[in-house]
Design an enzyme around this catalytic site. Structure first.
Site, mmCIF file in Angstrom:
data_model
loop_
_atom_site.group_PDB
_atom_site.id
_atom_site.type_symbol
_atom_site.label_atom_id
_atom_site.label_comp_id
_atom_site.label_asym_id
_atom_site.label_seq_id
_atom_site.Cartn_x
_atom_site.Cartn_y
_atom_site.Cartn_z
ATOM 1 N N SER A 78 0.983 -1.357 0.114
ATOM 2 C CA SER A 78 0.045 0.012 -0.071
ATOM 3 C C SER A 78 0.717 1.158 -0.096
ATOM 4 C CB SER A 78 -0.792 -0.109 1.320
ATOM 5 O OG SER A 78 -0.173 -0.269 2.447
ATOM 6 N N THR A 180 -2.034 4.172 3.631
ATOM 7 C CA THR A 180 -1.207 5.149 3.910
ATOM 8 C C THR A 180 -0.198 5.010 5.045
ATOM 9 O OG1 THR A 180 -2.918 6.660 3.394
ATOM 10 C CG2 THR A 180 -1.128 7.682 4.548
ATOM 11 N N THR A 198 1.793 7.055 0.072
ATOM 12 C CA THR A 198 0.959 5.956 -0.214
ATOM 13 C C THR A 198 0.772 5.678 -1.960
ATOM 14 O OG1 THR A 198 -1.629 5.193 -0.069
ATOM 15 C CG2 THR A 198 -0.917 7.391 -0.754
ATOM 16 N N ARG A 208 -7.135 8.493 -9.908
ATOM 17 C CA ARG A 208 -7.599 8.633 -8.642
ATOM 18 C C ARG A 208 -6.494 9.193 -7.803
ATOM 19 N NH1 ARG A 208 -6.704 6.668 -2.914
ATOM 20 N NH2 ARG A 208 -8.667 7.275 -1.915
ATOM 21 N N VAL A 209 -6.798 10.288 -6.995
ATOM 22 C CA VAL A 209 -5.935 10.889 -5.980
ATOM 23 C C VAL A 209 -6.888 10.747 -4.550
ATOM 24 C CG1 VAL A 209 -4.702 12.605 -4.980
ATOM 25 C CG2 VAL A 209 -4.661 11.946 -7.510
ATOM 26 N N THR A 231 -5.373 8.111 7.751
ATOM 27 C CA THR A 231 -5.410 6.863 7.136
ATOM 28 C C THR A 231 -6.860 6.362 6.811
ATOM 29 O OG1 THR A 231 -4.207 4.784 6.862
ATOM 30 C CG2 THR A 231 -5.097 5.408 9.283
ATOM 31 N N GLY A 232 -6.903 5.683 5.778
ATOM 32 C CA GLY A 232 -8.159 4.980 5.543
ATOM 33 C C GLY A 232 -8.492 5.576 4.054
ATOM 34 N N GLY A 234 -9.590 7.868 1.391
ATOM 35 C CA GLY A 234 -9.298 9.320 1.602
ATOM 36 C C GLY A 234 -10.510 10.096 1.227
#
Length: 319
Positions: A78, A180, A198, A208-209, A231-232, A234
């Site tokens: 990741s 992340t 990440t 995708r960002v 984190t998680g 986004g």
């Protein structure tokens, strides 16, 4: 498939690793220097960061050094070199960094570079801009001495081809659903810095960002108040400008733990049904060295390194 849920081998940490701890809603008392990192691999990231902090070094140098550890690990799926690709089989990386003066740099949708966190620092220090993306970010990296490399490992390519058989985008919480390493530090001089890096959500749409490279969403540092990282998923963090919110909540007098909890509750309030299905966690550190974390789902861990050693904690969760 290797995931972030795989525990780091204790032997790699040597004597610096102390037993697992448990985080409480009241947070933790202040110390400095101190460095905090998200997830299990934060333990090893902290080791490299601590080498700098314990010798009186700058928090900015420490967070960059720590972030580079998972970036360069091909087994971490990741972040960086081992990152799982988008649905077209391309590994794209995002990162940002912020120092005690409010200076910040960011890269997004960057390909072929193992250490995007260091490119982000170059953006901060050598350009009038905050963020570079895509081919522009790559061109800048190459012009500044970074080496173009293949990021898609054999393991990640195999996992991607297996995913293509059904092409279902249903990230699993605490596995593909978080993406992340966020790392924040307070040095011996009392200055704060942070970094976030990440490879993004596994099998995301091309282009995708998430929140990780966005100052105020995935990371925010205010040297008068504190620092936060997330984190998680986004998208949910971006919707509330999460890390800026956490720092502002600390400015209002909330502890780091309560500030993280209030930010998570903001996500819950906006979409309670969706919040049951995804993971988001916040990690915060204030100017006094007090820290705390809070997340939606069980399973979020974070690592803390102080003079007392390097410990892994379970984040308090809503569900």
């Amino acid at each position: 498939m290797t995931t972030r849920r795989k525990f780091i081998q204790l032997s790699a940490l040597g004597a610096s690793l102390l037993p697992f701890g448990k985080s409480f809603a009241k947070g933790h008392e202040g110390q400095k220097p101190i460095v905090l990192s998200t997830w299990n691999f934060g333990l090893q990231a902290n080791v490299d960061a601590w080498k700098i902090l314990s010798s009186g070094g700058r928090a900015l140098d420490a967070v960059e050094a720590g972030a580079r550890v998972p970036e360069g690990d091909p087994k971490e799926t990741s972040v960086g070199l081992g990152g799982l690709p988008d649905r077209e089989g391309k590994v794209t990386l995002d990162a940002c960094i912020m120092d005690e003066h409010g200076n910040c740099g960011s890269v997004a949708f960057l390909e072929h570079i193992v250490h995007p966190i260091s490119v982000a620092r170059k953006v901060m220090e050598k350009t009038p801009h905050v963020m570079l993306v895509g081919d522009g970010a790559l061109q800048f990296a190459l012009a500044n001495g970074f080496k173009k490399e293949k990021l898609l490992t054999k393991e990640s390519e195999k996992a991607w081809k297996e995913w293509l058989k059904k092409s279902e985008y249903k990230p699993v919480a605490n596995i593909e659903n978080h993406d992340t390493i966020g790392i924040i530090a307070l040095d011996a001089q009392g200055n704060l810095s942070g970094a976030c890096t990440t490879s993004g959500m596994a099998y995301k749409m091309r282009g995708r960002v998430g929140d990780s490279p966005i100052i105020g969403a995935g990371l925010y540092v205010d040297n008068e108040i504190g620092a936060a990282t997330s984190t998680g998923v986004g998208e949910e963090v971006i919707r509330i400008v999460g890390c800026h919110l956490v720092v502002e909540l600390m400015r209002q007098g909330n502890s780091p733990a309560d500030a993280c909890r209030l930010a998570v509750e903001r996500i819950l309030k906006k979409n309670p049904e969706k919040a049951k299905q995804v993971q988001v966690g916040f990690l915060a550190l204030n100017k006094n060295g007090e820290y705390g974390a809070y997340c939606l789902q069980k399973g979020f861990t974070y690592a803390v390194h102080t003079n007392d050693g390097n410990k892994l904690y379970d984040g308090v969760s809503h569900f």
